[in-house]
Design a protein around this motif. Structure first.
Motif, PDB file in Angstrom:
ATOM      1  N   GLY A   9       0.763  -1.199   0.076  1.00 10.71           N
ATOM      2  CA  GLY A   9      -0.006   0.064   0.037  1.00 10.71           C
ATOM      3  C   GLY A   9       1.021   1.336   0.161  1.00 10.71           C
ATOM      4  N   ASP A  10       0.203   2.338  -0.679  1.00  9.90           N
ATOM      5  CA  ASP A  10       0.891   3.444  -0.583  1.00  9.90           C
ATOM      6  C   ASP A  10       0.721   4.413   0.776  1.00  9.90           C
ATOM      7  OD1 ASP A  10       1.881   2.986  -2.994  1.00  9.90           O
ATOM      8  OD2 ASP A  10      -0.175   3.811  -3.879  1.00  9.90           O
ATOM      9  N   ARG A  11      -0.498   3.983   1.537  1.00  9.54           N
ATOM     10  CA  ARG A  11      -0.971   4.807   2.899  1.00  9.54           C
ATOM     11  C   ARG A  11      -0.494   3.876   4.038  1.00  9.54           C
ATOM     12  NH1 ARG A  11      -6.440   6.433   2.770  1.00  9.54           N
ATOM     13  NH2 ARG A  11      -6.680   4.354   2.050  1.00  9.54           N
ATOM     14  N   ILE A  12       0.709   3.931   4.696  1.00 11.46           N
ATOM     15  CA  ILE A  12       1.143   2.993   5.721  1.00 11.46           C
ATOM     16  C   ILE A  12       0.858   3.592   7.168  1.00 11.46           C
ATOM     17  CG2 ILE A  12       3.128   1.518   6.582  1.00 11.46           C
ATOM     18  CD1 ILE A  12       4.038   1.554   3.617  1.00 11.46           C
ATOM     19  N   PHE A  70      -6.364   1.776  16.631  1.00 15.32           N
ATOM     20  CA  PHE A  70      -6.300   0.932  15.120  1.00 15.32           C
ATOM     21  C   PHE A  70      -7.595   1.670  14.334  1.00 15.32           C
ATOM     22  CE2 PHE A  70      -8.034  -2.046  12.386  1.00 15.32           C
ATOM     23  CZ  PHE A  70      -6.664  -2.461  11.747  1.00 15.32           C
ATOM     24  N   SER A  71      -8.584   1.728  15.047  1.00 13.97           N
ATOM     25  CA  SER A  71      -9.859   1.975  14.199  1.00 13.97           C
ATOM     26  C   SER A  71      -9.639   3.440  13.663  1.00 13.97           C
ATOM     27  CB  SER A  71     -10.990   1.973  15.277  1.00 13.97           C
ATOM     28  OG  SER A  71     -11.398   0.698  15.577  1.00 13.97           O
ATOM     29  N   GLU A  72      -9.250   4.493  14.515  1.00 10.24           N
ATOM     30  CA  GLU A  72      -8.935   5.789  14.083  1.00 10.24           C
ATOM     31  C   GLU A  72      -7.896   5.859  12.784  1.00 10.24           C
ATOM     32  OE1 GLU A  72      -7.420   8.136  17.385  1.00 10.24           O
ATOM     33  OE2 GLU A  72      -9.122   7.648  18.596  1.00 10.24           O
ATOM     34  N   LEU A  73      -6.746   5.109  12.881  1.00 10.94           N
ATOM     35  CA  LEU A  73      -5.831   4.926  11.928  1.00 10.94           C
ATOM     36  C   LEU A  73      -6.413   4.202  10.807  1.00 10.94           C
ATOM     37  CD1 LEU A  73      -2.765   6.038  11.601  1.00 10.94           C
ATOM     38  CD2 LEU A  73      -2.154   3.667  12.499  1.00 10.94           C
ATOM     39  N   ALA A  74      -7.072   3.349  10.720  1.00  8.89           N
ATOM     40  CA  ALA A  74      -7.583   2.278   9.772  1.00  8.89           C
ATOM     41  C   ALA A  74      -8.422   3.128   8.591  1.00  8.89           C
ATOM     42  CB  ALA A  74      -8.618   1.280  10.196  1.00  8.89           C
ATOM     43  N   ALA A  75      -8.955   4.331   8.890  1.00 13.67           N
ATOM     44  CA  ALA A  75      -9.575   4.970   7.678  1.00 13.67           C
ATOM     45  C   ALA A  75      -8.801   5.597   6.744  1.00 13.67           C
ATOM     46  CB  ALA A  75     -10.493   5.959   8.382  1.00 13.67           C
ATOM     47  N   ASP A  76      -7.420   5.870   7.044  1.00 15.11           N
ATOM     48  CA  ASP A  76      -6.427   6.561   6.279  1.00 15.11           C
ATOM     49  C   ASP A  76      -5.330   5.638   6.001  1.00 15.11           C
ATOM     50  OD1 ASP A  76      -8.183   8.774   6.794  1.00 15.11           O
ATOM     51  OD2 ASP A  76      -7.120   9.239   8.627  1.00 15.11           O
ATOM     52  N   CYS A  77      -5.406   4.360   6.071  1.00 15.96           N
ATOM     53  CA  CYS A  77      -4.301   3.564   5.903  1.00 15.96           C
ATOM     54  C   CYS A  77      -4.826   2.404   5.007  1.00 15.96           C
ATOM     55  CB  CYS A  77      -3.690   3.109   7.028  1.00 15.96           C
ATOM     56  SG  CYS A  77      -2.947   4.550   8.071  1.00 15.96           S
ATOM     57  N   VAL A  79      -2.425  -0.159   4.806  1.00 14.63           N
ATOM     58  CA  VAL A  79      -1.610  -1.132   5.622  1.00 14.63           C
ATOM     59  C   VAL A  79      -1.494  -0.660   7.042  1.00 14.63           C
ATOM     60  CG1 VAL A  79       0.401  -2.593   5.651  1.00 14.63           C
ATOM     61  CG2 VAL A  79      -0.620  -1.792   3.667  1.00 14.63           C
ATOM     62  N   ILE A  80      -1.527  -1.406   8.021  1.00 18.30           N
ATOM     63  CA  ILE A  80      -1.260  -1.145   9.424  1.00 18.30           C
ATOM     64  C   ILE A  80      -0.174  -2.114  10.025  1.00 18.30           C
ATOM     65  CG2 ILE A  80      -1.967  -0.625  11.678  1.00 18.30           C
ATOM     66  CD1 ILE A  80      -4.463   0.528  10.616  1.00 18.30           C
ATOM     67  N   VAL A  81       1.117  -1.533  10.519  1.00 18.21           N
ATOM     68  CA  VAL A  81       1.831  -2.357  10.937  1.00 18.21           C
ATOM     69  C   VAL A  81       1.995  -2.237  12.700  1.00 18.21           C
ATOM     70  CG1 VAL A  81       4.620  -2.598  11.441  1.00 18.21           C
ATOM     71  CG2 VAL A  81       3.694  -1.943   9.062  1.00 18.21           C
ATOM     72  N   LEU A  82       1.782  -3.392  13.152  1.00 19.76           N
ATOM     73  CA  LEU A  82       1.615  -3.198  14.594  1.00 19.76           C
ATOM     74  C   LEU A  82       3.213  -3.701  15.110  1.00 19.76           C
ATOM     75  CD1 LEU A  82      -1.613  -5.501  15.279  1.00 19.76           C
ATOM     76  CD2 LEU A  82      -1.499  -2.975  15.342  1.00 19.76           C
ATOM     77  N   ALA A  83       3.528  -2.554  15.691  1.00 22.88           N
ATOM     78  CA  ALA A  83       5.020  -2.669  16.044  1.00 22.88           C
ATOM     79  C   ALA A  83       5.612  -3.587  17.097  1.00 22.88           C
ATOM     80  CB  ALA A  83       5.507  -1.165  16.389  1.00 22.88           C
ATOM     81  N   GLY A  99     -12.737  -4.418   2.916  1.00 21.26           N
ATOM     82  CA  GLY A  99     -11.906  -3.171   2.418  1.00 21.26           C
ATOM     83  C   GLY A  99     -11.238  -2.492   3.493  1.00 21.26           C
ATOM     84  N   GLY A 100     -11.026  -3.094   4.768  1.00 15.17           N
ATOM     85  CA  GLY A 100     -10.158  -2.569   5.510  1.00 15.17           C
ATOM     86  C   GLY A 100      -8.667  -2.618   5.434  1.00 15.17           C
ATOM     87  N   PRO A 101      -7.882  -2.078   6.167  1.00 18.11           N
ATOM     88  CA  PRO A 101      -6.365  -2.259   5.894  1.00 18.11           C
ATOM     89  C   PRO A 101      -5.726  -3.565   6.190  1.00 18.11           C
ATOM     90  CG  PRO A 101      -6.773  -1.046   7.733  1.00 18.11           C
ATOM     91  CD  PRO A 101      -8.154  -1.491   7.257  1.00 18.11           C
ATOM     92  N   LEU A 102      -4.738  -3.836   5.345  1.00 14.53           N
ATOM     93  CA  LEU A 102      -4.081  -5.270   5.828  1.00 14.53           C
ATOM     94  C   LEU A 102      -3.442  -4.846   7.101  1.00 14.53           C
ATOM     95  CD1 LEU A 102      -2.574  -7.990   5.035  1.00 14.53           C
ATOM     96  CD2 LEU A 102      -0.992  -6.401   3.807  1.00 14.53           C
TER      97      LEU A 102
END
Length: 136
Positions: A9-12, A70-77, A79-83, A99-102
């Motif tokens: 993805g382009d939005r991580i 996560f829910s707040e970030l998901a709308a704009d990403c 892919v989400i990396v859990l560190a 349609g949610g993020p990977l």
């Protein structure tokens, strides 16, 4: 994990419960993007209070704080990396929406990476003996 994020993805988003983990994880994603000549939009966020809740033994509070962030970030990403590995157990709760993020979590990604570096051998074709130093 960083490579998969950049390729997916382009939005991580990078989510962490400690700033000591957020910085290095974000740098890994940026470095991976540079090696691939990509310029993703990377959003890094700390989950305030989650690490303290976990240290206090309150896993439920930790998980609810991680899920809220996560829910707040998901709308704009994409892919989400859990560190952190401690965040991985909330992954199942993030997979409900189409349609949610990977979502990438370090234990799964780490095991995938290790298995690609050290493929297993079929025991029926490669018997292990005591004299075989590769299997001691």
């Amino acid at each position: 994990m960083a490579g998969v994020a950049v390729e997916s993805g382009d939005r991580i988003g990078v989510l962490a419960t400690l700033s000591a983990t957020l910085g290095p994880t974000t740098r890994l994603v940026r470095d991976s993007a540079e090696r691939r000549n990509k310029k993703p939009d990377i959003t890094a966020r700390i989950v305030d209070g989650a690490f303290q809740a976990l240290r206090a033994g309150d896993r439920q509070l930790h998980d609810s704080l991680v899920l809220a962030a996560f829910s707040e970030l998901a709308a704009d990403c994409d892919v989400i990396v859990l560190a952190q590995a401690s965040m991985a157990r909330v992954v199942d709760h993030t997979q409900g929406e189409l349609g949610g993020p990977l979502v990438l979590a370090s234990p799964d990604s780490g095991m995938s990476q290790l298995s690609s570096l050290f493929p297993s051998h079929d025991s029926s074709t490669a018997p292990v003996t005591e004299k075989d130093p590769k299997h001691v």
